[in-house]
Design an enzyme around this catalytic site. Structure first.
Site, short mmCIF file in Angstrom:
data_model
loop_
_atom_site.label_atom_id
_atom_site.label_comp_id
_atom_site.label_asym_id
_atom_site.label_seq_id
_atom_site.Cartn_x
_atom_site.Cartn_y
_atom_site.Cartn_z
N CYS A 2 49.89 38.83 41.62
CA CYS A 2 50.94 38.92 40.62
C CYS A 2 51.20 40.40 40.38
O CYS A 2 50.38 41.25 40.72
CB CYS A 2 50.50 38.24 39.34
N ARG A 27 54.82 40.93 45.19
CA ARG A 27 53.50 40.39 44.84
C ARG A 27 53.53 38.92 44.48
O ARG A 27 52.48 38.31 44.30
CB ARG A 27 52.93 41.16 43.66
N TRP A 74 52.38 34.83 41.27
CA TRP A 74 52.06 34.00 42.43
C TRP A 74 51.01 33.02 41.92
O TRP A 74 49.91 33.42 41.54
CB TRP A 74 51.52 34.84 43.58
N ASN A 98 46.78 39.42 36.51
CA ASN A 98 46.80 39.28 37.97
C ASN A 98 45.36 39.05 38.40
O ASN A 98 44.49 39.85 38.07
CB ASN A 98 47.35 40.57 38.60
N GLU A 479 50.28 35.60 66.69
CA GLU A 479 51.18 36.30 65.78
C GLU A 479 52.58 35.67 65.81
O GLU A 479 53.22 35.50 64.77
CB GLU A 479 51.23 37.79 66.16
N GLU A 486 55.59 31.04 58.89
CA GLU A 486 55.75 31.53 57.52
C GLU A 486 57.20 31.65 57.09
O GLU A 486 57.50 31.48 55.91
CB GLU A 486 54.96 32.81 57.25
N HIS A 502 42.01 22.13 77.74
CA HIS A 502 40.81 21.62 77.07
C HIS A 502 41.15 20.80 75.82
O HIS A 502 40.30 20.58 74.98
CB HIS A 502 39.86 22.77 76.73
N LYS A 602 53.73 39.07 49.31
CA LYS A 602 53.52 40.15 50.26
C LYS A 602 52.08 40.68 50.20
O LYS A 602 51.50 41.01 51.22
CB LYS A 602 54.51 41.28 49.94
O1 M6R Z 1 48.54 43.71 53.50
P1 M6R Z 1 47.69 43.07 54.56
O2 M6R Z 1 48.02 43.54 55.91
O3 M6R Z 1 46.23 43.18 54.25
O4 M6R Z 1 48.07 41.54 54.49
C1 M6R Z 1 47.42 40.60 55.30
C2 M6R Z 1 48.17 39.32 55.36
O5 M6R Z 1 48.31 38.77 54.07
C3 M6R Z 1 49.56 39.50 55.97
O6 M6R Z 1 49.50 40.06 57.23
C4 M6R Z 1 50.30 38.15 56.05
O7 M6R Z 1 49.65 37.33 56.96
C5 M6R Z 1 51.77 38.40 56.42
N1 M6R Z 1 52.62 37.63 55.57
C6 M6R Z 1 52.07 38.03 57.83
O8 M6R Z 1 53.40 38.22 58.16
#
Ligand code: M6R
Length: 607
Positions: A2, A27, A74, A98, A479, A486, A502, A602
């Site tokens: 948050c 956030r 959040w 938060n 990735e 997402e 497998h 984020k």
């Molecule tokens: O800020 P960070 O790189 O530590 O965040 C890690 C993950 O939360 C972040 O990479 C998340 O998976 C993204 N939304 C992926 O696009």
């Protein structure tokens, strides 16, 4: 997760609190709220969903008052409803929080037994009641907060507002970031420097267990033992300009297209092209003594770490362990002397990664951090700080931070190889030359944006999508799947191409698009064999390869995406582009909220 802002001001604060929330929306955006004190009473506006809903509330019923706190949420405990939105009020106390109060249940039971009424399902409301109870028993706000804080377990950054003390806000932190800001006749609290950037550049980061009484003309900080302390006031350097989308439709699209520039910028700090040398920022330990690397990260940053594992082992011949941060501490990893623990994070605030970093430090590891936010908690706790220069990343889906992480990690692997005497000068020069080729190759990959947009219609209707790759393209498959999940909400999985037979191959039918990442190179033929096994079972293949690879294996695919032919070292940086663009265009086709996808935030500052 948050975001928190607080202002003890000289003039109306509501609009400035709202602007602060806008800067913290990354956030969380499940709900938002603001509370001020007006004529000795709390005035509060809250709204479910995005900040624009709160803006509507504020237009219909404006808020006045020169002291206030604000929150963007959040959700952890309790659905994202108005009742669960912060600020929470209990008698004379309002609060924004938060983090997670892990012992909220026994505290709530105690307060219920005491006859207190709860209006939300949140863990946060118990803290408001605990402090309110102390004040109702005659304590001052300062004493009330000092009494309650030691009772809280878990992670928190909290700002308290007091109906009867409109000249102060109290902030406290433990496991979640909080900064205080110094203004002209007014002072501030915020989750980060960015939130406070338009208000002040003079900030101090609270340390673990600190709490601060913020008044108009002074800020008094106390440590966890309630002793007055001073914390260094720094120039935050955070830009007060709002980051604009320019001509792009979404931040994610802008950030994908920025990659050649920001990767080039990042590389400038890590290679000396004319000398053919890799370089690192100054640090004071001997890399040649490193006998094991332990990589820890979450999400996309974790996948960057997976790619790096291949590089560290291949170039430096140093064994590498890699964990997602949320598992790392709890599996009791063996961390021996001589170990380098490497943490990768865009935000530098991810709670799981930060907790893992602290654990590794306690276990005597040297701490290296690859991070995009240079003022973040992780950056401040690093022995070897390796900044990425991606600039602010606003889209929740990480794109440019990822490719900049890859650039730094490739350079770090080469530095380690050199320090260990496992790389000749000639090999180092070649690595530098290939890294220098990456930005232009990424530019060429971006040139296929229109084709990729065309192919999005093959993926958008799917319920499930598979991504396949081998070697460093396996994490790239993971990735790609994460990006698609997402932002388009389509179920997607990444697999090591050779692992399909497998089990996962049972999933294949003509409704499942299979995206194969296969640059021509040492693993091409094996990947293509695995691809043929999928095709023989009706899988609809989208092949991403270079002209040579497509000429050899493109027939029979439902679509192909051509990449420039590049050295295997930089293939992950280049192949990141098509998987990002594909996810982006599928999300646009599906009409989802690309920059703020549902349920996400984020920066994930809860464990
Ligand atoms: O800020 P960070 O790189 O530590 O965040 C890690 C993950 O939360 C972040 O990479 C998340 O998976 C993204 N939304 C992926 O696009």
């Amino acid at each position: 997760m948050c975001g928190i802002v607080g202002i003890v001001g000289r003039e109306a604060v509501a609009q400035r609190l709202f602007d602060g929330l806008k800067r913290l929306e990354y956030r969380g955006y499940d709900s938002a709220g603001i509370c001020t004190v007006q004529n000795g009473e709390f005035e509060r506006r809250r709204a479910e969903g995005k900040l624009e809903n709160l803006a509507r509330e504020l237009t219909v019923e404006p808020l006045y008052g020169d002291v206030g706190i604000a929150h963007t949420r959040w959700a952890t405990h309790g659905a994202p409803t108005v009742d669960n939105a912060h600020p929470h009020i209990a008698g004379p106390v309002a609060l924004v929080h938060n983090g997670i109060i892990e012992n909220f249940k026994p505290l709530r039971d105690e307060l219920l037994a005491d006859g207190r009424k709860f209006l939300s399902e949140t863990d946060s409301e118990v803290v408001a009641h605990l402090v309110a109870r102390e004040i109702e028993r005659g304590a001052s706000p300062t004493d009330a907060v000092a009494t309650v804080l030691p009772r809280l377990h878990g992670a928190f950054a909290i700002a308290f507002l007091f109906k009867d003390y409109p000249d102060q806000i109290i902030g406290a932190r433990m496991g979640a970031p909080l900064t205080v800001g110094y203004g002209q006749g007014e002072n501030y609290l915020g989750s980060d420097a960015l939130a406070l950037a338009p208000l002040t550049q003079k900030i101090a980061y609270l340390e673990e267990g600190d709490w601060a009484v913020v008044e108009r003309d002074r800020i008094q900080i106390y440590d966890r033992a309630n002793q007055p302390v001073t914390r260094v006031i720094v120039e935050s350097g955070a830009s007060s300009a709002r980051i604009e989308k320019g001509n792009y439709r979404h931040y994610m699209q802008k950030e994908i297209f920025e990659q050649p520039i920001v990767v080039a910028q990042t590389l400038q700090s890590y290679v000396r092209p004319f000398e053919g040398k890799v370089a690192l920022p100054d640090f004071d330990f001997d890399l040649s003594t490193v006998n094991r690397v332990t990589i820890v990260a979450c999400g996309t940053s974790f996948y960057a770490g997976m790619v790096a594992k291949y590089w560290f082992e291949q170039f430096a011949r140093v064994p590498v362990d890699i964990d997602v941060a949320s598992e790392f501490r709890y599996r009791q990893p063996v961390l021996e002397p001589g170990g380098l623990a490497l943490f990768i994070s865009q935000s530098g605030e991810t709670a799981d990664t930060l907790a893992a970093l602290r654990h590794a430090r306690e276990e005597g590891q040297v701490i290296a951090v690859v991070v995009n936010v240079p003022t973040s908690s992780m950056a401040r706790e690093a022995d070897l700080l390796l900044p990425t220069h991606a600039g602010p990343e606003i889209g929740v889906a990480s794109t440019k931070a990822f490719t900049c992480q890859l650039a730094v990690l490739a350079a770090l692997a080469a530095n380690l190889a050199r320090a260990k005497g496992r790389m000749s000068e000639e090999e180092e020069r070649e690595i530098v030359a290939h890294l220098q080729e990456a930005p232009e190759a990424m530019n060429l990959a971006l040139g296929h944006d229109d084709d990729i947009a065309q192919h999005a219609h093959l993926v958008a209707p799917a319920r499930d999508v598979l991504y396949l790759g081998r070697g460093p393209d396996y994490p790239m498959a993971l990735e790609g799947a994460l990006k698609l999940k997402e932002i388009s909400y389509i179920h997607a999985e990444g697999y090591a191409a050779g692992e399909m037979k497998h089990g996962p191959i049972a999933l294949i039918d003509d409704l499942v698009p299979v995206i194969v990442l296969a640059p021509s190179g040492p693993l091409f033929e094996k990947t293509v064999s695995n691809m043929q096994e999928v095709r023989a079972r009706g899988g609809k293949i989208i092949l991403i390869s270079d002209a040579k690879g497509l000429a050899e294996a493109g027939d029979g695919c439902v679509a192909t995406i051509e990449m420039p032919e590049v050295h295997p070292l930089i293939a992950p940086l280049v192949y990141a582009v098509p998987v990002q663009l594909l996810a982006y265009h599928v999300a646009v086709a599906k009409g989802t909220d690309v920059d703020q996808p549902r349920n996400l935030a984020k920066s994930v500052t809860v464990e």
